[in-house]
Write a protein that holds these residues in place. Sequence first.
Motif, PDB file in Angstrom:
ATOM      1  N   CYS A  41       0.842  -1.213   0.000  1.00 38.68           N
ATOM      2  CA  CYS A  41       0.000   0.000   0.000  1.00 38.68           C
ATOM      3  C   CYS A  41       0.874   1.261   0.000  1.00 38.68           C
ATOM      4  CB  CYS A  41      -0.911   0.024   1.222  1.00 38.68           C
ATOM      5  SG  CYS A  41      -2.153  -1.254   1.182  1.00 38.68           S
ATOM      6  N   LEU A  42       1.992   1.215   0.741  1.00 45.12           N
ATOM      7  CA  LEU A  42       2.855   2.407   0.813  1.00 45.12           C
ATOM      8  C   LEU A  42       3.537   2.682  -0.533  1.00 45.12           C
ATOM      9  CD1 LEU A  42       4.516   1.790   4.295  1.00 45.12           C
ATOM     10  CD2 LEU A  42       3.048   3.721   3.680  1.00 45.12           C
ATOM     11  N   GLN A  43       3.825   1.622  -1.262  1.00 39.65           N
ATOM     12  CA  GLN A  43       4.578   1.804  -2.513  1.00 39.65           C
ATOM     13  C   GLN A  43       3.681   1.935  -3.740  1.00 39.65           C
ATOM     14  OE1 GLN A  43       7.192  -1.658  -1.702  1.00 39.65           O
ATOM     15  NE2 GLN A  43       8.877  -0.213  -1.909  1.00 39.65           N
ATOM     16  N   ALA A  44       2.381   1.642  -3.575  1.00 42.64           N
ATOM     17  CA  ALA A  44       1.473   1.716  -4.727  1.00 42.64           C
ATOM     18  C   ALA A  44       1.309   3.169  -5.170  1.00 42.64           C
ATOM     19  CB  ALA A  44       0.120   1.128  -4.345  1.00 42.64           C
ATOM     20  N   ARG A  45       1.191   3.373  -6.463  1.00 42.16           N
ATOM     21  CA  ARG A  45       1.006   4.722  -7.012  1.00 42.16           C
ATOM     22  C   ARG A  45      -0.224   4.751  -7.891  1.00 42.16           C
ATOM     23  NH1 ARG A  45       3.816   5.418  -3.509  1.00 42.16           N
ATOM     24  NH2 ARG A  45       5.913   6.296  -3.378  1.00 42.16           N
ATOM     25  N   ASP A  46      -0.949   5.855  -7.821  1.00 40.27           N
ATOM     26  CA  ASP A  46      -2.102   6.036  -8.696  1.00 40.27           C
ATOM     27  C   ASP A  46      -1.591   6.140 -10.137  1.00 40.27           C
ATOM     28  OD1 ASP A  46      -4.471   6.665  -9.871  1.00 40.27           O
ATOM     29  OD2 ASP A  46      -4.484   8.747  -9.199  1.00 40.27           O
ATOM     30  N   LYS A  47      -2.192   5.337 -11.021  1.00 38.69           N
ATOM     31  CA  LYS A  47      -1.703   5.244 -12.397  1.00 38.69           C
ATOM     32  C   LYS A  47      -1.708   6.599 -13.104  1.00 38.69           C
ATOM     33  CE  LYS A  47      -2.522   1.472 -15.636  1.00 38.69           C
ATOM     34  NZ  LYS A  47      -3.645   0.645 -16.063  1.00 38.69           N
ATOM     35  N   SER A  48      -2.778   7.368 -12.902  1.00 40.27           N
ATOM     36  CA  SER A  48      -2.829   8.611 -13.676  1.00 40.27           C
ATOM     37  C   SER A  48      -2.057   9.758 -13.024  1.00 40.27           C
ATOM     38  CB  SER A  48      -4.282   9.031 -13.963  1.00 40.27           C
ATOM     39  OG  SER A  48      -5.129   8.567 -12.978  1.00 40.27           O
ATOM     40  N   SER A  49      -2.110   9.874 -11.681  1.00 40.09           N
ATOM     41  CA  SER A  49      -1.429  11.026 -11.060  1.00 40.09           C
ATOM     42  C   SER A  49      -0.011  10.684 -10.593  1.00 40.09           C
ATOM     43  CB  SER A  49      -2.240  11.519  -9.857  1.00 40.09           C
ATOM     44  OG  SER A  49      -2.162  10.552  -8.819  1.00 40.09           O
ATOM     45  N   GLY A  50       0.285   9.388 -10.449  1.00 43.51           N
ATOM     46  CA  GLY A  50       1.594   8.991  -9.916  1.00 43.51           C
ATOM     47  C   GLY A  50       1.703   9.205  -8.410  1.00 43.51           C
ATOM     48  N   GLU A  51       0.593   9.600  -7.761  1.00 42.21           N
ATOM     49  CA  GLU A  51       0.623   9.913  -6.327  1.00 42.21           C
ATOM     50  C   GLU A  51       0.415   8.654  -5.469  1.00 42.21           C
ATOM     51  OE1 GLU A  51       1.020  12.924  -4.700  1.00 42.21           O
ATOM     52  OE2 GLU A  51       1.653  13.579  -6.703  1.00 42.21           O
ATOM     53  N   PRO A  52       1.025   8.619  -4.258  1.00 43.51           N
ATOM     54  CA  PRO A  52       0.709   7.525  -3.319  1.00 43.51           C
ATOM     55  C   PRO A  52      -0.652   7.760  -2.654  1.00 43.51           C
ATOM     56  CG  PRO A  52       2.259   9.042  -2.316  1.00 43.51           C
ATOM     57  CD  PRO A  52       2.006   9.560  -3.710  1.00 43.51           C
ATOM     58  N   MET A  53      -1.119   6.792  -1.900  1.00 43.56           N
ATOM     59  CA  MET A  53      -2.386   6.978  -1.153  1.00 43.56           C
ATOM     60  C   MET A  53      -2.178   8.014  -0.059  1.00 43.56           C
ATOM     61  SD  MET A  53      -3.614   3.183  -0.090  1.00 43.56           S
ATOM     62  CE  MET A  53      -3.254   1.905  -1.292  1.00 43.56           C
ATOM     63  N   PRO A  54      -3.122   8.918   0.114  1.00 43.05           N
ATOM     64  CA  PRO A  54      -3.030   9.804   1.284  1.00 43.05           C
ATOM     65  C   PRO A  54      -3.118   8.955   2.562  1.00 43.05           C
ATOM     66  CG  PRO A  54      -4.792  10.490  -0.230  1.00 43.05           C
ATOM     67  CD  PRO A  54      -4.299   9.169  -0.704  1.00 43.05           C
ATOM     68  N   ASP A  55      -2.505   9.425   3.657  1.00 41.21           N
ATOM     69  CA  ASP A  55      -2.463   8.615   4.879  1.00 41.21           C
ATOM     70  C   ASP A  55      -3.849   8.224   5.391  1.00 41.21           C
ATOM     71  OD1 ASP A  55       0.195   8.426   4.831  1.00 41.21           O
ATOM     72  OD2 ASP A  55       0.587   9.560   6.679  1.00 41.21           O
ATOM     73  N   LYS A  56      -4.798   9.149   5.274  1.00 43.77           N
ATOM     74  CA  LYS A  56      -6.141   8.838   5.798  1.00 43.77           C
ATOM     75  C   LYS A  56      -6.733   7.647   5.030  1.00 43.77           C
ATOM     76  CE  LYS A  56     -10.434  11.152   7.023  1.00 43.77           C
ATOM     77  NZ  LYS A  56     -11.088   9.878   6.796  1.00 43.77           N
ATOM     78  N   GLN A  57      -6.500   7.647   3.729  1.00 45.07           N
ATOM     79  CA  GLN A  57      -6.989   6.540   2.894  1.00 45.07           C
ATOM     80  C   GLN A  57      -6.251   5.246   3.239  1.00 45.07           C
ATOM     81  OE1 GLN A  57      -9.522   7.010   0.532  1.00 45.07           O
ATOM     82  NE2 GLN A  57      -9.554   4.764   0.432  1.00 45.07           N
ATOM     83  N   LEU A  58      -4.947   5.375   3.435  1.00 45.50           N
ATOM     84  CA  LEU A  58      -4.136   4.204   3.783  1.00 45.50           C
ATOM     85  C   LEU A  58      -4.677   3.550   5.063  1.00 45.50           C
ATOM     86  CD1 LEU A  58      -1.249   2.705   3.308  1.00 45.50           C
ATOM     87  CD2 LEU A  58      -0.550   4.128   5.214  1.00 45.50           C
ATOM     88  N   ILE A  59      -4.985   4.379   6.050  1.00 45.75           N
ATOM     89  CA  ILE A  59      -5.499   3.846   7.320  1.00 45.75           C
ATOM     90  C   ILE A  59      -6.829   3.135   7.091  1.00 45.75           C
ATOM     91  CG2 ILE A  59      -6.442   4.537   9.580  1.00 45.75           C
ATOM     92  CD1 ILE A  59      -4.257   6.781   9.549  1.00 45.75           C
ATOM     93  N   ASP A  60      -7.718   3.756   6.308  1.00 52.85           N
ATOM     94  CA  ASP A  60      -9.012   3.116   6.029  1.00 52.85           C
ATOM     95  C   ASP A  60      -8.825   1.777   5.319  1.00 52.85           C
ATOM     96  OD1 ASP A  60     -10.315   5.179   7.208  1.00 52.85           O
ATOM     97  OD2 ASP A  60     -11.195   6.024   5.392  1.00 52.85           O
ATOM     98  N   GLU A  61      -7.857   1.716   4.403  1.00 51.65           N
ATOM     99  CA  GLU A  61      -7.634   0.450   3.682  1.00 51.65           C
ATOM    100  C   GLU A  61      -7.110  -0.633   4.621  1.00 51.65           C
ATOM    101  OE1 GLU A  61      -9.008   0.181   1.109  1.00 51.65           O
ATOM    102  OE2 GLU A  61      -8.863   2.002  -0.077  1.00 51.65           O
ATOM    103  N   ILE A  62      -6.155  -0.265   5.466  1.00 50.99           N
ATOM    104  CA  ILE A  62      -5.564  -1.275   6.356  1.00 50.99           C
ATOM    105  C   ILE A  62      -6.619  -1.771   7.357  1.00 50.99           C
ATOM    106  CG2 ILE A  62      -3.758  -1.703   8.105  1.00 50.99           C
ATOM    107  CD1 ILE A  62      -2.622  -1.367   5.265  1.00 50.99           C
ATOM    108  N   LEU A  63      -7.395  -0.840   7.917  1.00 51.73           N
ATOM    109  CA  LEU A  63      -8.423  -1.264   8.883  1.00 51.73           C
ATOM    110  C   LEU A  63      -9.478  -2.123   8.180  1.00 51.73           C
ATOM    111  CD1 LEU A  63      -8.846   1.915  11.153  1.00 51.73           C
ATOM    112  CD2 LEU A  63      -7.393  -0.081  11.531  1.00 51.73           C
ATOM    113  N   THR A  64      -9.804  -1.778   6.948  1.00 52.54           N
ATOM    114  CA  THR A  64     -10.769  -2.585   6.181  1.00 52.54           C
ATOM    115  C   THR A  64     -10.237  -3.999   5.974  1.00 52.54           C
ATOM    116  OG1 THR A  64     -11.719  -0.704   5.009  1.00 52.54           O
ATOM    117  CG2 THR A  64     -11.875  -2.835   3.895  1.00 52.54           C
ATOM    118  N   LEU A  65      -8.964  -4.109   5.600  1.00 49.35           N
ATOM    119  CA  LEU A  65      -8.401  -5.438   5.334  1.00 49.35           C
ATOM    120  C   LEU A  65      -8.371  -6.286   6.610  1.00 49.35           C
ATOM    121  CD1 LEU A  65      -5.526  -4.549   2.821  1.00 49.35           C
ATOM    122  CD2 LEU A  65      -7.731  -5.626   2.308  1.00 49.35           C
TER     123      LEU A  65
END
Length: 437
Positions: free
Chosen positions: A221-245
């Motif tokens: 998740c930390l190394q994934a990049r959005d294909k179009s913007s090249g940006e990583p996940m914002p931290d708030k999104q990262l937290i939601d993804e990890i808690l979801t998993l």
Amino acid sequence: MSPLYPQTALAPGPDAACDLERLDDKLGRMQALWQQYGDCYRVPAVSRAADTYVINHPDWVRRVLVSNHRNYIKGVGIERVRVLLGNGLMASEGQRWRRQRRMLQPGFHKPRIAPFFDIWFRQAQELAGRWRLAAQRGEAVNVTAAASQTTLQAVLEALFSEDLARFEQDEGGNPFDLVSDESSRDLRFAVKFRALGRLVQAVAEQRRRERRFPPDLLSHCLQARDKSSGEPMPDKQLIDEILTLIVAGHETTAASLNWLWYLLASHPALYERVAAEARQAALSTAPDWKQLEALVWIPRAIKEALRLYPPGWLYTRRALGEDRFGDYRIPGGADVYICAYLLHRHPQFWDEPEAFRPERFAPEQEARRHGFAYIPFSAGPRHCIGESFAMAEMMIHLAVSAARLRPQPLAASGVELEAEVNLRPRQPLYLRFETVA
Ligand code: HEM
């Protein structure tokens, strides 16, 4: 506006309004309504202007989940868990969901999951060791508690690997244990669980600082990049993804292991077939995908358990625009429910639907069946991202334990169902084991 499908009728159903999802016995009520009204019925809702349509035919399931999926968003079932999961993959929609799915998906490809087999193999060995000790002492084992702990540990190690021990050190115990220790999923639990987001944030910051990315799901998740913007996940999104998993990866798999052991213990002859395969595989080290894919009866038993007791037993959707199921018109705004539990027992698609018969998953039988009569992991773009993860974890668990242990047969007294967010046994399942060899 005139209807898109003017030749169609309104589905039959009861006149009395009722919010199906609020009933204590929603599954029983849906089963009774299905028997009365058939594969598509309509229930007026108390708390909403729109009606609820419950469908139980694979053609229409395919329409909602695949061919016309753009017409549907997730429905009331997800609204209830959003407070727990935030905007993670399970609960998000539209652009955000698409971007996140694209970023997360590669982390669940088979080669990326394979490194977790060592962890799951070790866990399965430890658990089988504990159950053997209990067997030697003549004690019954609480399978429900053990399945909950082991599946939580399995997903936590896949997410955090080496940092899990650090959490335990810093916090004086595993801070995520509450997920397994507490069974209610009320607001009080949600507040405590969401507070764990700070630990995820801290470990994410530490890894970025140290440029340390061990091969686990958090690193992905930390190394994934959005294909179009090249940006990583914002931290708030990262937290939601990890808690979801954590939640999605733990509860469903734990429930599945309960059902699997319940069914195997009540079908000794079938258990022997599974155990013979486990002994033949004689795993002394973690298997690879090739070894897992060569197994026959172990995956069939798991699939059949998921047919009879799909943990995700109810998929709720909301129709954005009008749709049509056979002769029936569904107005835009309607809630559409798919009950996997009932679909998996539809007599038109399953012979003796109540019977536990793993041979249904032999390739020639599968080829004859409607492709949408069996959907324990859902289907289409929103299907479970963790299907291969869960199947491998459960196969390793069963291959290790069935080679060493035999459950004493259970009296076929049945188990009371708890059909809430997941389908679980209402009471903990206790089994007595005998050691083998
Ligand atoms: C036996 C175990 C499992 C079962 C039966 C199961 C079942 C499902 C089902 C039915 C859905 C779709 C729900 C819907 O459409 O309303 C789903 C979605 C999902 N599952 Fe699983 N699951 C299992 C294990 C896992 C594991 C191990 C993980 C992760 C480690 C996971 C992560 C997810 C996620 C993130 C979603 C949302 C996907 C999306 O909307 O794009 N699941 N699962």
